[in-house]
Scaffold this active site. Structure first.
Site, short mmCIF file in Angstrom:
data_model
loop_
_atom_site.label_atom_id
_atom_site.label_comp_id
_atom_site.label_asym_id
_atom_site.label_seq_id
_atom_site.Cartn_x
_atom_site.Cartn_y
_atom_site.Cartn_z
N LYS A 170 1.03 -1.21 0.10
CA LYS A 170 0.04 0.07 -0.19
C LYS A 170 0.80 1.36 -0.36
O LYS A 170 0.50 2.12 -0.57
CB LYS A 170 -0.79 -0.04 1.16
CG LYS A 170 -2.02 -0.87 1.02
CD LYS A 170 -3.20 -0.84 2.02
CE LYS A 170 -4.21 -1.82 2.08
NZ LYS A 170 -5.34 -1.72 2.95
N LYS A 174 -4.23 -10.70 -6.72
CA LYS A 174 -5.40 -11.06 -5.72
C LYS A 174 -6.70 -9.92 -6.20
O LYS A 174 -6.31 -8.72 -6.69
CB LYS A 174 -5.46 -11.07 -4.31
CG LYS A 174 -5.09 -9.84 -3.76
CD LYS A 174 -5.22 -9.78 -2.30
CE LYS A 174 -4.89 -8.52 -1.56
NZ LYS A 174 -5.16 -8.18 -0.42
N LYS A 189 -10.11 -4.24 -3.87
CA LYS A 189 -10.90 -3.07 -3.80
C LYS A 189 -10.10 -1.75 -4.51
O LYS A 189 -10.64 -0.73 -5.24
CB LYS A 189 -11.32 -2.46 -2.60
CG LYS A 189 -12.55 -3.17 -1.88
CD LYS A 189 -12.99 -2.80 -0.43
CE LYS A 189 -13.52 -3.52 0.60
NZ LYS A 189 -13.37 -3.47 1.83
P1 TYM Z 1 -10.47 -5.99 4.00
O1 TYM Z 1 -11.64 -5.11 4.48
O2 TYM Z 1 -9.37 -5.54 3.15
O3 TYM Z 1 -10.70 -7.40 3.57
C1 TYM Z 1 -11.96 -8.06 4.48
C2 TYM Z 1 -11.77 -9.78 4.31
O4 TYM Z 1 -11.70 -10.07 2.98
C3 TYM Z 1 -10.67 -10.72 2.75
N1 TYM Z 1 -10.12 -10.61 1.50
C4 TYM Z 1 -9.99 -11.59 0.48
N2 TYM Z 1 -10.11 -13.00 0.62
C5 TYM Z 1 -9.96 -13.91 -0.31
N3 TYM Z 1 -9.53 -13.21 -1.65
C6 TYM Z 1 -9.36 -11.95 -1.66
N4 TYM Z 1 -8.90 -11.37 -3.17
C7 TYM Z 1 -9.83 -11.20 -0.60
N5 TYM Z 1 -9.57 -9.78 -0.51
C8 TYM Z 1 -9.84 -9.59 0.90
C9 TYM Z 1 -9.66 -10.45 3.89
O5 TYM Z 1 -8.70 -11.33 3.99
C10 TYM Z 1 -10.56 -10.13 4.97
O6 TYM Z 1 -10.72 -11.26 5.80
N6 TYM Z 1 -7.53 -5.65 8.04
C11 TYM Z 1 -8.73 -6.09 7.58
C12 TYM Z 1 -9.76 -5.60 8.48
C13 TYM Z 1 -9.69 -5.91 9.85
C14 TYM Z 1 -9.82 -7.30 10.62
C15 TYM Z 1 -9.52 -6.65 11.88
C16 TYM Z 1 -10.10 -8.45 10.14
C17 TYM Z 1 -9.46 -4.74 10.74
N7 TYM Z 1 -9.25 -5.69 12.02
C18 TYM Z 1 -9.51 -7.61 12.83
C19 TYM Z 1 -10.08 -9.36 11.22
C20 TYM Z 1 -9.87 -8.99 12.67
C21 TYM Z 1 -8.92 -5.88 6.15
O7 TYM Z 1 -8.39 -4.80 5.73
O8 TYM Z 1 -9.71 -6.43 5.39
#
Ligand code: TYM
Length: 336
Positions: free
Chosen positions: A113, A199, A202
């Site tokens: 990022k 991957k 967003k």
């Molecule tokens: P975020 O918002 O980027 O993504 C949310 C969830 O989606 C999963 N994910 C994917 N899984 C499979 N293939 C993909 N291409 C893909 N893109 C995203 C992510 O692994 C995630 O599970 N940091 C986290 C949010 C967060 C969080 C937490 C999660 C903040 N605090 C505490 C768990 C526990 C995030 O940015 O996810």
């Protein structure tokens, strides 16, 4: 023995895509009656990259509506907004003071990022995994269901918990529970529709690279028709030379609810011209009920606000308890 506690979250930035759904939310929903679940909207994380203040609250509500539309059941699950509970930011600060800087500089997501941001990288972006550790450890979660890209953040969370326990707790009375990541084999890494080696994300500038949960049937049709494939006839999983094929078969498998073996058998002699209409069909039909429920929830803003208020009250009690234990261990005084 009580149920194990599960916790996870998603950032309210942009509309959720299939990676978020298949890698995370679908798994939360599927297993929810086995666990005591806490799922939150990670809106403090959403400002680690430039954001639009005019949209943050709306996107937070929209994500709550989407959680419910995907099938989270309030009988088993508490849904809340991260910024409604001040303990997240407070515990993150305490963790900041015990986390070595070089643990954060190693984080792959930060490096990726930061590269995209150029010179405008905030401390928040670097510190993001510490806040994530606070999110998880405040609730003494046993399991954290996420996609593959969060694995390193979960390892860091365990390291921070172990460090705090070692420095300020005792072996017989650890302060924080070490959580386990729950990463399913299938769907943990959904790839871009325009490049099977990247991957689905967003932040990809190309809309064509992802299917969002709110895409219309026409948008889904167009994206799948134009997605990248290869010139080989016959479709199979697990060929490292064919990442797009692996990804599209996985999407078909997960959206149709079939086993991998059944899909492998069904598609073994197919060409793309035969396969794509099947994928389009399961995608449109699989997303339709989610979209219908989402539209309904979005007309019930009062109910949605009530769900989040109730969630806040329940989550806040647990979070305050853990924060109090950590502050006691660090030696803080109590107000009179
Ligand atoms: P975020 O918002 O980027 O993504 C949310 C969830 O989606 C999963 N994910 C994917 N899984 C499979 N293939 C993909 N291409 C893909 N893109 C995203 C992510 O692994 C995630 O599970 N940091 C986290 C949010 C967060 C969080 C937490 C999660 C903040 N605090 C505490 C768990 C526990 C995030 O940015 O996810």
């Amino acid at each position: 023995m009580g149920k194990q506690r599960v916790l996870s979250g998603v950032q309210p930035t942009g509309t959720l895509h299939l990676g978020n759904y298949l890698g995370a939310i679908r798994n939360w929903v599927e297993d929810q009656n086995q666990y005591d679940n806490y799922f939150f909207i990670a809106d403090l994380h959403a400002i680690t990259v430039p954001h639009d203040p005019g949209q943050l609250a709306d996107q937070t509500y929209a994500l709550a509506a989407l959680y419910l539309a995907c099938g989270l059941d309030l009988e088993h699950t508490t849904i809340f907004v991260q910024s409604h509970i001040s303990a997240h930011a407070e515990l993150a600060w305490l963790f900041n003071c015990i986390t070595p800087l070089n643990w954060l500089e190693r984080m792959i997501q930060f490096k990726e990022k930061a590269l995209k941001q150029g010179e405008n990288v905030s401390i928040g972006l670097l510190d993001y995994p510490v806040l994530q550790a606070a999110d998880i450890l405040l609730y003494q979660a046993d399991l954290v269901p996420v996609g593959e890209d969060q694995k390193q953040h979960l390892e860091l969370t365990r390291d921070i918990a172990a460090r705090l326990n070692f420095q300020y707790g005792s072996e017989t009375h650890p302060i924080l529970k070490l959580p386990e990541p729950l990463i399913r084999k299938e769907g943990a890494r959904i790839m871009s529709l325009t490049d099977g080696t990247n991957k689905m994300s967003k932040s990809d500038p190309s809309e064509q690279s992802r299917i969002t949960l709110l895409d219309t049937p026409d948008e889904i049709r167009n994206k799948i028709k134009r997605c990248k494939t290869d010139p080989v006839r016959g479709l199979s999983f697990d060929d490292p030379e064919r990442p797009e094929c692996q990804n599209l078969l996985t999407l078909y498998q997960l959206m149709s609810g079939q086993s991998k073996a059944a899909v492998a058998k069904e598609c073994t002699d197919m060409g793309w011209g035969q396969f794509k209409p099947l994928l389009i069909e399961v995608m449109i039909e699989g997303l339709r009920p989610i979209q219908d429920r989402y539209t309904e929830w979005m007309t019930q803003k009062q109910e949605l606000a009530a769900v989040l208020q109730k969630g806040k009250d329940k989550a806040d009690a647990i979070a305050s308890d853990t924060l109090g234990k950590v502050k006691d261990a660090l030696g803080y005084s109590h107000p009179l």
